[in-house]
Scaffold this motif. Structure first.
Motif, PDB file in Angstrom:
ATOM      1  N   ILE A  77       0.766  -1.130   0.117  1.00  6.48           N
ATOM      2  CA  ILE A  77       0.158  -0.071  -0.066  1.00  6.48           C
ATOM      3  C   ILE A  77       0.908   1.037  -0.119  1.00  6.48           C
ATOM      4  O   ILE A  77       0.776   2.179  -0.747  1.00  6.48           O
ATOM      5  CB  ILE A  77      -1.125  -0.035   1.085  1.00  6.48           C
ATOM      6  CG1 ILE A  77      -2.091  -1.052   1.124  1.00  6.48           C
ATOM      7  CG2 ILE A  77      -1.735   1.217   1.339  1.00  6.48           C
ATOM      8  CD1 ILE A  77      -3.088  -1.391   2.515  1.00  6.48           C
ATOM      9  N   LEU A  78       1.961   1.171   0.840  1.00  2.00           N
ATOM     10  CA  LEU A  78       2.573   2.383   1.026  1.00  2.00           C
ATOM     11  C   LEU A  78       3.487   2.551  -0.315  1.00  2.00           C
ATOM     12  O   LEU A  78       4.133   3.861  -0.630  1.00  2.00           O
ATOM     13  CB  LEU A  78       3.677   2.304   1.886  1.00  2.00           C
ATOM     14  CG  LEU A  78       3.024   2.375   3.418  1.00  2.00           C
ATOM     15  CD1 LEU A  78       4.014   2.205   4.497  1.00  2.00           C
ATOM     16  CD2 LEU A  78       2.534   3.787   3.621  1.00  2.00           C
ATOM     17  N   ILE A  79       3.933   1.614  -0.985  1.00  2.00           N
ATOM     18  CA  ILE A  79       4.585   1.773  -2.325  1.00  2.00           C
ATOM     19  C   ILE A  79       3.631   2.221  -3.331  1.00  2.00           C
ATOM     20  O   ILE A  79       4.135   3.194  -4.177  1.00  2.00           O
ATOM     21  CB  ILE A  79       5.141   0.282  -2.924  1.00  2.00           C
ATOM     22  CG1 ILE A  79       6.487  -0.313  -2.020  1.00  2.00           C
ATOM     23  CG2 ILE A  79       5.508   0.530  -4.247  1.00  2.00           C
ATOM     24  CD1 ILE A  79       6.846  -1.585  -2.172  1.00  2.00           C
ATOM     25  N   ILE A  80       2.391   1.737  -3.394  1.00  2.00           N
ATOM     26  CA  ILE A  80       1.512   2.156  -4.459  1.00  2.00           C
ATOM     27  C   ILE A  80       0.868   3.706  -4.221  1.00  2.00           C
ATOM     28  O   ILE A  80       0.703   4.237  -5.255  1.00  2.00           O
ATOM     29  CB  ILE A  80       0.224   1.249  -4.382  1.00  2.00           C
ATOM     30  CG1 ILE A  80       0.551  -0.228  -4.946  1.00  2.00           C
ATOM     31  CG2 ILE A  80      -0.967   1.861  -5.252  1.00  2.00           C
ATOM     32  CD1 ILE A  80      -0.530  -1.147  -4.537  1.00  2.00           C
ATOM     33  N   THR A  81       0.734   3.796  -3.096  1.00  3.89           N
ATOM     34  CA  THR A  81       0.428   5.307  -2.800  1.00  3.89           C
ATOM     35  C   THR A  81       1.480   6.418  -2.585  1.00  3.89           C
ATOM     36  O   THR A  81       1.482   7.459  -2.363  1.00  3.89           O
ATOM     37  CB  THR A  81      -0.290   5.481  -1.542  1.00  3.89           C
ATOM     38  OG1 THR A  81       0.367   4.945  -0.329  1.00  3.89           O
ATOM     39  CG2 THR A  81      -1.656   4.567  -1.359  1.00  3.89           C
ATOM     40  N   GLU A  82       2.914   5.718  -2.636  1.00  7.67           N
ATOM     41  CA  GLU A  82       4.003   6.409  -2.564  1.00  7.67           C
ATOM     42  C   GLU A  82       4.277   7.180  -1.131  1.00  7.67           C
ATOM     43  O   GLU A  82       4.574   8.264  -0.951  1.00  7.67           O
ATOM     44  CB  GLU A  82       3.834   7.739  -3.507  1.00  7.67           C
ATOM     45  CG  GLU A  82       4.024   7.319  -5.038  1.00  7.67           C
ATOM     46  CD  GLU A  82       4.117   8.594  -6.101  1.00  7.67           C
ATOM     47  OE1 GLU A  82       3.849   9.717  -5.410  1.00  7.67           O
ATOM     48  OE2 GLU A  82       4.129   8.477  -7.294  1.00  7.67           O
ATOM     49  N   GLY A  83       3.687   6.419  -0.141  1.00  8.49           N
ATOM     50  CA  GLY A  83       3.822   6.750   1.285  1.00  8.49           C
ATOM     51  C   GLY A  83       5.198   6.674   1.704  1.00  8.49           C
ATOM     52  O   GLY A  83       5.705   7.532   2.460  1.00  8.49           O
ATOM     53  N   PHE A  84       6.033   5.786   1.151  1.00 10.41           N
ATOM     54  CA  PHE A  84       7.576   5.476   1.513  1.00 10.41           C
ATOM     55  C   PHE A  84       8.131   6.846   0.925  1.00 10.41           C
ATOM     56  O   PHE A  84       8.948   7.313   1.668  1.00 10.41           O
ATOM     57  CB  PHE A  84       8.027   4.250   1.067  1.00 10.41           C
ATOM     58  CG  PHE A  84       7.794   3.351   1.719  1.00 10.41           C
ATOM     59  CD1 PHE A  84       8.154   3.107   3.007  1.00 10.41           C
ATOM     60  CD2 PHE A  84       7.398   1.994   1.159  1.00 10.41           C
ATOM     61  CE1 PHE A  84       7.744   1.986   3.520  1.00 10.41           C
ATOM     62  CE2 PHE A  84       6.981   0.884   1.698  1.00 10.41           C
ATOM     63  CZ  PHE A  84       7.393   0.605   2.842  1.00 10.41           C
ATOM     64  N   ALA A  85       7.999   7.402  -0.336  1.00 12.00           N
ATOM     65  CA  ALA A  85       8.473   8.366  -0.797  1.00 12.00           C
ATOM     66  C   ALA A  85       8.067   9.709  -0.086  1.00 12.00           C
ATOM     67  O   ALA A  85       9.175  10.409   0.159  1.00 12.00           O
ATOM     68  CB  ALA A  85       8.046   8.590  -2.259  1.00 12.00           C
ATOM     69  N   TRP A  86       7.143   9.783   0.308  1.00 15.85           N
ATOM     70  CA  TRP A  86       6.768  10.931   1.031  1.00 15.85           C
ATOM     71  C   TRP A  86       7.362  11.030   2.472  1.00 15.85           C
ATOM     72  O   TRP A  86       7.936  12.155   2.783  1.00 15.85           O
ATOM     73  CB  TRP A  86       5.240  10.957   1.186  1.00 15.85           C
ATOM     74  CG  TRP A  86       4.639  12.052   2.239  1.00 15.85           C
ATOM     75  CD1 TRP A  86       4.286  13.634   1.781  1.00 15.85           C
ATOM     76  CD2 TRP A  86       4.386  12.245   3.479  1.00 15.85           C
ATOM     77  NE1 TRP A  86       4.052  14.286   2.649  1.00 15.85           N
ATOM     78  CE2 TRP A  86       4.230  13.372   4.042  1.00 15.85           C
ATOM     79  CE3 TRP A  86       4.413  11.249   4.593  1.00 15.85           C
ATOM     80  CZ2 TRP A  86       3.796  13.778   5.402  1.00 15.85           C
ATOM     81  CZ3 TRP A  86       4.223  11.622   5.731  1.00 15.85           C
ATOM     82  CH2 TRP A  86       3.812  12.879   6.327  1.00 15.85           C
ATOM     83  N   ALA A  87       7.260   9.907   3.078  1.00 16.20           N
ATOM     84  CA  ALA A  87       7.868   9.908   4.450  1.00 16.20           C
ATOM     85  C   ALA A  87       9.464   9.991   4.591  1.00 16.20           C
ATOM     86  O   ALA A  87      10.134  10.797   5.296  1.00 16.20           O
ATOM     87  CB  ALA A  87       7.627   8.266   5.083  1.00 16.20           C
ATOM     88  N   ASN A  88      10.086   9.405   3.431  1.00 15.21           N
ATOM     89  CA  ASN A  88      11.544   9.602   3.441  1.00 15.21           C
ATOM     90  C   ASN A  88      11.941  10.891   2.941  1.00 15.21           C
ATOM     91  O   ASN A  88      13.120  11.290   3.413  1.00 15.21           O
ATOM     92  CB  ASN A  88      11.960   8.529   2.366  1.00 15.21           C
ATOM     93  CG  ASN A  88      11.957   6.965   2.896  1.00 15.21           C
ATOM     94  OD1 ASN A  88      12.488   6.722   4.115  1.00 15.21           O
ATOM     95  ND2 ASN A  88      11.529   6.209   2.106  1.00 15.21           N
ATOM     96  N   MET A  89      11.253  11.808   2.066  1.00 12.24           N
ATOM     97  CA  MET A  89      11.629  12.923   2.011  1.00 12.24           C
ATOM     98  C   MET A  89      11.201  13.971   2.876  1.00 12.24           C
ATOM     99  O   MET A  89      12.103  14.936   3.313  1.00 12.24           O
ATOM    100  CB  MET A  89      10.753  13.385   0.495  1.00 12.24           C
ATOM    101  CG  MET A  89      11.333  12.607  -0.728  1.00 12.24           C
ATOM    102  SD  MET A  89      13.204  12.697  -1.057  1.00 12.24           S
ATOM    103  CE  MET A  89      13.519  14.260  -1.368  1.00 12.24           C
ATOM    104  N   LYS A  90      10.191  13.886   3.599  1.00 11.43           N
ATOM    105  CA  LYS A  90       9.617  14.816   4.593  1.00 11.43           C
ATOM    106  C   LYS A  90      10.454  14.702   6.093  1.00 11.43           C
ATOM    107  O   LYS A  90      10.686  15.488   6.659  1.00 11.43           O
ATOM    108  CB  LYS A  90       8.199  14.711   4.830  1.00 11.43           C
ATOM    109  CG  LYS A  90       7.489  15.220   3.662  1.00 11.43           C
ATOM    110  CD  LYS A  90       7.421  16.830   3.917  1.00 11.43           C
ATOM    111  CE  LYS A  90       6.369  17.415   2.851  1.00 11.43           C
ATOM    112  NZ  LYS A  90       6.336  18.992   3.065  1.00 11.43           N
ATOM    113  N   PHE A  91      10.479  13.211   6.386  1.00 11.55           N
ATOM    114  CA  PHE A  91      11.038  12.869   7.661  1.00 11.55           C
ATOM    115  C   PHE A  91      12.110  11.740   7.404  1.00 11.55           C
ATOM    116  O   PHE A  91      12.018  10.497   8.029  1.00 11.55           O
ATOM    117  CB  PHE A  91       9.845  12.527   8.709  1.00 11.55           C
ATOM    118  CG  PHE A  91       8.815  13.337   8.764  1.00 11.55           C
ATOM    119  CD1 PHE A  91       8.762  14.532   9.516  1.00 11.55           C
ATOM    120  CD2 PHE A  91       7.655  13.013   8.067  1.00 11.55           C
ATOM    121  CE1 PHE A  91       7.762  15.475   9.619  1.00 11.55           C
ATOM    122  CE2 PHE A  91       6.468  13.844   7.844  1.00 11.55           C
ATOM    123  CZ  PHE A  91       6.581  14.983   8.962  1.00 11.55           C
ATOM    124  N   PRO A  92      13.311  12.088   6.752  1.00 13.53           N
ATOM    125  CA  PRO A  92      14.295  11.031   6.462  1.00 13.53           C
ATOM    126  C   PRO A  92      14.933  10.418   7.641  1.00 13.53           C
ATOM    127  O   PRO A  92      14.709   9.193   7.424  1.00 13.53           O
ATOM    128  CB  PRO A  92      15.353  11.775   5.823  1.00 13.53           C
ATOM    129  CG  PRO A  92      15.257  13.459   6.238  1.00 13.53           C
ATOM    130  CD  PRO A  92      13.551  13.490   6.507  1.00 13.53           C
TER     131      PRO A  92
END
Length: 218
Positions: free
Chosen positions: A21-36
């Motif tokens: 789900i996090l891959i499809i919704t780009e949740g990982f991308a958002w979290a890693n850029m906002k709160f690395p």
């Protein structure tokens, strides 16, 4: 299959579903850029611990989750913070030295990924592996064997010859450099979660090798 196995299989299925789900919704991308750093901490703590718990089930025949597991999860998370920083330092630093001609093929993405993987694994990975081994040694002695020990005693408990032989001469050149090269070809925001997932895969791989070694010895 035991009742306990069913619970844990369900837990791993939920983890897999959340990852998808996090891959499809780009949740990982958002979290890693906002709160690395925060993302790096939790990703490594979760995936490395999941690999370690599964390895324990395969090797020892039981699911182990105790104070030692919690301590090592915290250490893995701390390691994830350092990995987050190291990945940016080595990826951007390697590109700089390629640009000024200290490494060849500037502008080639595959060469950049390969050289980044090499510099990261030669200069950072041995230190990271040693630190995680010390943390694991401390957790085993302090929480599993209930011994009040010092960090020095945890260090002395480690088989450093095996660590150097296995990490420096086997896993780094034959596993981590090739697999991290693939990781550094990914967009920046997905590199940490890829590395964290690899910690789970690597733990299982090492467990399989240990089982084969047991059978040979028997």
């Amino acid at each position: 299959m035991k009742k306990e196995d069913i619970k844990w299989v369900f837990a791993y299925a939920v983890l897999f579903a959340v990852v998808m789900i996090l891959i499809i919704t780009e949740g990982f991308a958002w979290a890693n850029m906002k709160f690395p750093y925060l993302a790096g901490f939790f990703q490594f703590a979760i995936f490395a611990s999941a690999g370690e718990i599964l390895s324990s089930r395969i090797l020892e025949g039981e699911w182990v989750m105790n104070r030692a597991t919690a301590f090592k999860a915290f250490c893995w998370g701390g390691g994830g913070i350092i990995v987050t920083l190291a990945f940016r330092v080595f990826s951007e630093g390697t590109e700089c030295v390629m640009q000024i001609g200290l490494l060849p093929f500037y502008g080639n993405s595959l060469a950049l990924a390969f050289f980044t993987s090499c510099t990261n694994n030669f200069f950072f990975a041995p230190l990271h592996s040693a630190a995680m081994r010390v943390c694991g040694s401390y957790a085993e002695l302090r929480y599993k064997q209930s011994e009040k020990i010092t960090v020095r005693q945890a260090i002395e408990f480690i088989d450093w010859g095996e660590l150097v032989d296995f990490v420096l001469f086997k896993t780094i050149p034959f596993f981590w450099i090739p697999i991290n090269t693939l990781g550094f070809l990914l967009p920046v925001e997905y590199r940490i979660v890829f590395a964290a997932m690899l910690s789970l895969v690597f733990g299982i791989l090492m467990t399989v090798l240990k089982l084969r070694e047991r059978r040979v010895q028997q």
